[in-house]
Design a protein around this motif. Structure first.
Motif, short mmCIF file in Angstrom:
data_model
loop_
_atom_site.label_atom_id
_atom_site.label_comp_id
_atom_site.label_asym_id
_atom_site.label_seq_id
_atom_site.Cartn_x
_atom_site.Cartn_y
_atom_site.Cartn_z
N PRO A 111 0.56 36.45 35.32
CA PRO A 111 0.72 34.95 35.23
C PRO A 111 -0.63 34.31 35.34
O PRO A 111 -1.64 34.70 35.72
CB PRO A 111 1.35 34.50 36.77
CG PRO A 111 1.04 35.79 37.63
CD PRO A 111 1.15 36.90 36.63
N GLY A 112 -0.86 33.38 34.35
CA GLY A 112 -1.94 32.18 34.21
C GLY A 112 -2.83 33.08 33.37
O GLY A 112 -3.87 32.51 33.00
N ARG A 128 -6.14 31.19 33.22
CA ARG A 128 -6.31 29.90 33.50
C ARG A 128 -6.90 28.79 32.59
O ARG A 128 -7.87 27.88 32.91
CB ARG A 128 -6.54 29.45 34.86
CG ARG A 128 -5.62 30.37 35.87
CD ARG A 128 -6.35 30.09 37.45
NE ARG A 128 -5.33 30.61 38.34
CZ ARG A 128 -5.52 30.47 39.63
NH1 ARG A 128 -6.55 29.80 40.05
NH2 ARG A 128 -4.64 30.99 40.28
N ARG A 174 -7.65 35.73 39.19
CA ARG A 174 -6.96 34.73 38.43
C ARG A 174 -7.74 33.58 38.85
O ARG A 174 -7.25 32.80 39.74
CB ARG A 174 -5.54 34.61 38.74
CG ARG A 174 -4.75 35.69 37.93
CD ARG A 174 -3.31 36.05 38.45
NE ARG A 174 -2.47 34.87 38.99
CZ ARG A 174 -1.52 34.86 39.92
NH1 ARG A 174 -1.31 36.20 40.43
NH2 ARG A 174 -0.90 33.88 40.30
N GLU A 614 1.37 28.61 39.31
CA GLU A 614 1.83 29.83 38.72
C GLU A 614 2.76 30.24 40.13
O GLU A 614 2.43 30.20 41.26
CB GLU A 614 0.41 30.87 38.95
CG GLU A 614 -0.52 30.45 37.70
CD GLU A 614 -1.92 31.09 37.83
OE1 GLU A 614 -2.75 30.75 37.06
OE2 GLU A 614 -2.26 31.93 38.89
N ASN A 630 7.70 35.83 36.29
CA ASN A 630 6.58 34.95 36.59
C ASN A 630 6.21 33.79 35.81
O ASN A 630 7.04 33.71 34.45
CB ASN A 630 5.25 35.73 36.69
CG ASN A 630 4.49 36.14 35.62
OD1 ASN A 630 4.45 35.56 34.60
ND2 ASN A 630 4.46 37.67 35.63
N SER A 632 3.95 30.29 34.43
CA SER A 632 2.73 29.44 34.52
C SER A 632 2.94 28.23 33.84
O SER A 632 3.40 28.24 32.54
CB SER A 632 1.58 30.43 33.82
OG SER A 632 1.70 31.65 34.52
N GLN A 634 0.28 25.14 32.37
CA GLN A 634 -0.90 24.64 32.40
C GLN A 634 -0.96 23.46 31.81
O GLN A 634 -0.75 23.26 30.54
CB GLN A 634 -1.94 25.62 31.45
CG GLN A 634 -1.99 27.10 32.15
CD GLN A 634 -2.97 28.22 31.53
OE1 GLN A 634 -3.20 27.83 30.34
NE2 GLN A 634 -2.85 29.26 31.93
#
Length: 745
Positions: A111-112, A128, A174, A614, A630, A632, A634
């Motif tokens: 994730p991310g 990220r 992360r 996340e 998962n 995410s 952004q």
């Protein structure tokens, strides 16, 4: 490809032959990363064996989340659940069943993490944040040795010299980690942890042969089916209770993907202001990647350890950059040598990376029309030392530092010569009570190209209602130093202009528009301040780990390769000898706004803020089946400058996967969904554009034979055969299918 196959097969014969000379067995060892001083709340009983004598977790054993140990968050061993940073660990079962030898497909499920595969060899990873053709903010390590290429400020993942079966686990931080790792851990860290020779005793070999689908491309581009091939061999041996060694070799070869056709797409008119350029017609390339690695461990009677390792990896194929794609030529290699000594919490080490290669630009030429060649040579020498110790049963201090010296020989940055950098860090984990912990520390780094020292603090407050639950509230600052090319690039490129656009009489004739691209010696470091609220918990009787994180990234002085718009070629400021004197300068401006780029450089850009969320679950449903899911998010960044200067990441990213390993059978199936994204990191806005959202389905199935000594499997990526473009200037990636044979001698 034939030469790579011959090289790899020869290396495999050497490895397998070595096994026949050393066929004796030995007890399995354990994880090799440096042992830390036991923390006050986790003191070991006197009769417990030290960490490096624990047996390794086998790929067919379920992940023990409450026992998972990491070394990357604090540069010392600690349980994953107690790490002061948000982390993901990719374990041996996931690695063994991976549907490809490509590291991108392993990291894509985290994730991310944003992944772009731009060509057969070109992979970029960013945590990220938006990645690009050169992802500059992600630090990559192999057992703590930096793989970051200081000359361009990015990671060449094909220079990992080890095979997948040598990897124990992959640790992904992360978020920022400059507080302990220093420069270039701006967005996060990927640390590949390999098995010690005692953990992988015996001999193994892997052979894979496959095909990839390729849609029709531009004239002269490859179409129809392409091929891929990989081979590897590993032998590890414990000579006695003190000495052990490992030797491995391998090779990977793949034909090129197809290139996209038509006009470069952009569905965000606010970011694409000029008419769309067609995709340029250059000959695409595949890749060939041979590698060799060796390691020797010596264990002293007092528990200290000495490790020597060295290896070499080669590559060729396309490397995409801000001034267009470079074709890296065969014979481009990076070698390394490393030595480490550890005793209890103390560790010291040295490594050197030596890189030599050359490449040719496929899109741009110089002002005379000649191909731009890029010859590059770098040498890195790094010394480090660190220590961990408990103080008054309420504190665990981690401290250390390193000194790094680089030399450069770069044809596109002739004024670059060398760079010296060094730093020191300290971190205190304070056990305030059985429930509350506070981690505070920081690192100071000094670069000879920066005016002042850089300070990277870290503060994490942890609430632990019980041993398997942690709530984290944290603040981190991280930075990226300007690369050598950022500082010293000096090159004139020329872009062909079709004069037929101005007059039918000139159809088929071109004019080379000269564009001067220079570095900027006055660049500041890029910094990011990150505020995060996170949770990690081991639930379901240890069968699952749940994670959640909300973060706010505030970035300052980001470094972008950008056009100097005040210096554009226009009717009143035409390029020299425009149109060979056949057309008056006014023709360049059939409309008053007609202009063309004249100069590019690197600049620091103001401030941006990005928020993200996340959520993830990793679980062993039973001893045979594992799964993960998962999500995410952004958000689109806000900035005090035009967003057209930024790559914009996909807003929504979703992963789900399952793997099993029972008796004779093993398999894997995973699905990734990624939103559309905007890209602006190749030349000027005529080459900027958007990619569509995509769904990527990968999977594989295998059967074990002959007492599990032989495994045959079929693996595939992009099983739905969707035409996926992960960067607007990147290749079209379609389905690939591989048949694989693994043998344990």
């Amino acid at each position: 490809m034939k030469s790579v196959c011959r090289w790899a097969c020869t290396a495999l014969v050497v490895v397998v032959s070595a096994s026949s000379l050393h066929a004796q067995g030995g007890a399995a060892g354990s994880r090799d990363p440096q042992a830390a001083a036991p923390k006050p709340a986790e003191q070991k009983p006197p009769d417990q064996k030290p960490p490096d004598q624990k047996p390794e977790q086998k790929p067919d054993e379920p992940q023990k989340y409450e026992e998972t140990v990491v070394v990357s968050a604090s540069r010392t061993e600690e349980k994953l659940i107690n790490a002061p940073a948000t982390m993901t660990v990719i374990g041996p079962q996931t690695i063994e069943s991976a549907p490809t030898q490509n590291f991108a497909e392993l990291l894509r499920a985290v994730p991310g993490v944003n992944i772009t595969q731009v060509s057969a060899r070109d992979i970029n990873v960013t945590t990220r944040g938006a990645t690009g053709t050169l992802a500059t903010g992600q630090l990559a390590l192999l057992d703590g040795r930096s793989l970051y290429q200081d000359f361009f400020g990015f990671v060449m993942w094909d220079f990992l010299p080890v095979n997948l079966n040598e990897i124990k686990q992959i640790e992904v931080i992360r978020g920022p980690a400059s507080a302990v790792w220093g420069a270039n851990a701006l967005n996060g860290v990927v640390n590949v942890i390999t098995k010690s020779p005692r953990e992988m005793q015996g001999t193994s070999a892997i052979l894979g042969i496959g095909a990839l689908d390729r849609q029709s491309g531009l004239t002269g581009q490859p179409t129809g089916a392409g091929t891929m091939f990989y081979i590897s061999g590993t032998h590890a041996q414990a000579i006695n209770d003190r000495l052990a060694f490992k030797i491995s070799a391998g090779g990977y070869s793949q034909d090129p993907y197809s290139r996209p056709t038509g006009a470069i797409p952009c569905d965000r008119p606010e970011q694409c202001t000029t008419p769309r350029n067609p995709y340029p017609n250059f000959k695409n390339q595949g890749t060939a990647q041979p590698k060799f690695d060796t390691r020797v461990d010596y264990d002293y009677a007092d528990g200290s350890k000495l490790v020597f390792s060295g290896g070499v990896a080669g590559t060729d194929g396309i490397m995409h950059t801000g001034i267009g794609p470079f074709d890296i030529n065969k014979g481009s290699v990076m070698g390394y040598a490393k030595a480490n000594y550890s005793r209890k919490g103390f560790r010291t080490g040295f490594f050197t990376n030596v890189l030599n290669g050359d490449a040719a630009n496929l899109l741009t030429v110089d002002a005379t029309g000649k191909q731009i060649d890029f010859n590059f040579g770098t040498k890195t020498f790094d010394f480090e030392a660190s220590n961990v110790q408990a103080v008054h049963e309420k504190h665990v201090l981690t401290y250390g530092g390193n000194l790094r010296y680089n030399t450069f020989d770069l044809s596109i940055a002739p004024r670059s010569q060398n760079r010296t950098e060094g730093g020191a860090y300290i971190q205190d984990e304070m056990f305030l009570s059985n429930v509350f912990r506070l981690v505070a520390g920081g690192r100071v780094d000094r670069f000879d190209y920066l005016d002042t020292a850089v300070f990277s603090p870290r503060v994490t407050f942890m609430v632990k209602p019980d041993a398997n639950d942690t709530v984290r509230v944290s603040y981190n600052r991280a930075y990226r130093s300007p690369s050598v090319v950022n500082n010293f690039l000096d090159i004139t490129i020329a872009e062909p202009l079709n004069l037929g656009l101005f007059s039918p009489l000139l159809a088929g004739r071109t004019y080379l528009i000269p564009i001067h691209a220079t570095g900027n010696s006055n660049l500041k470091e890029t910094t990011v301040d990150v505020f995060e609220l996170g949770y990690s918990g081991v639930v379901a009787n240890g069968k699952a780990i749940v994670s959640a994180a909300f973060y706010v990234n505030r970035t300052k002085d980001d470094i972008f390769f950008t056009e100097l718009t005040a210096q554009r070629w226009t009717a009143t400021n035409p390029p020299p000898n425009f149109a060979f004197g056949l057309l008056p300068p006014a023709v360049i401006a059939l409309t008053p706004a007609r202009s063309f780029p004249a100069a590019f450089t690197y600049l620091n850009f103001g401030k941006t803020t990005q928020k993200g969320l996340e959520l993830g679950v990793n679980s062993t449903l039973n001893q045979f089946v594992g799964m993960y899911v998962n999500y995410s998010y952004q958000a689109t960044p806000t900035a005090n400058f035009a967003l057209s200067e930024l790559n914009l990441p996909p807003k929504n990213h979703f992963n789900v996967g399952v793997n099993f390993n029972k008796s004779r059978y093993l398999g894997d199936l995973n699905v990734t969904y990624s939103d559309s994204a905007f890209w602006q990191d190749v030349l000027d806005d005529r080459y900027h554009g958007t990619t569509k959202s995509y769904t990527l389905v990968n999977g594989g199935f295998g059967v074990k034979w002959a007492g599990r000594r032989i495994t045959t499997s079929v693996k595939g990526t992009n099983l739905l055969n969707e035409a996926i473009q992960q960067h607007v200037f990147g290749d079209i990636i379609k389905r690939s299918i591989v048949g694989e044979l693994r043998v344990n001698f």
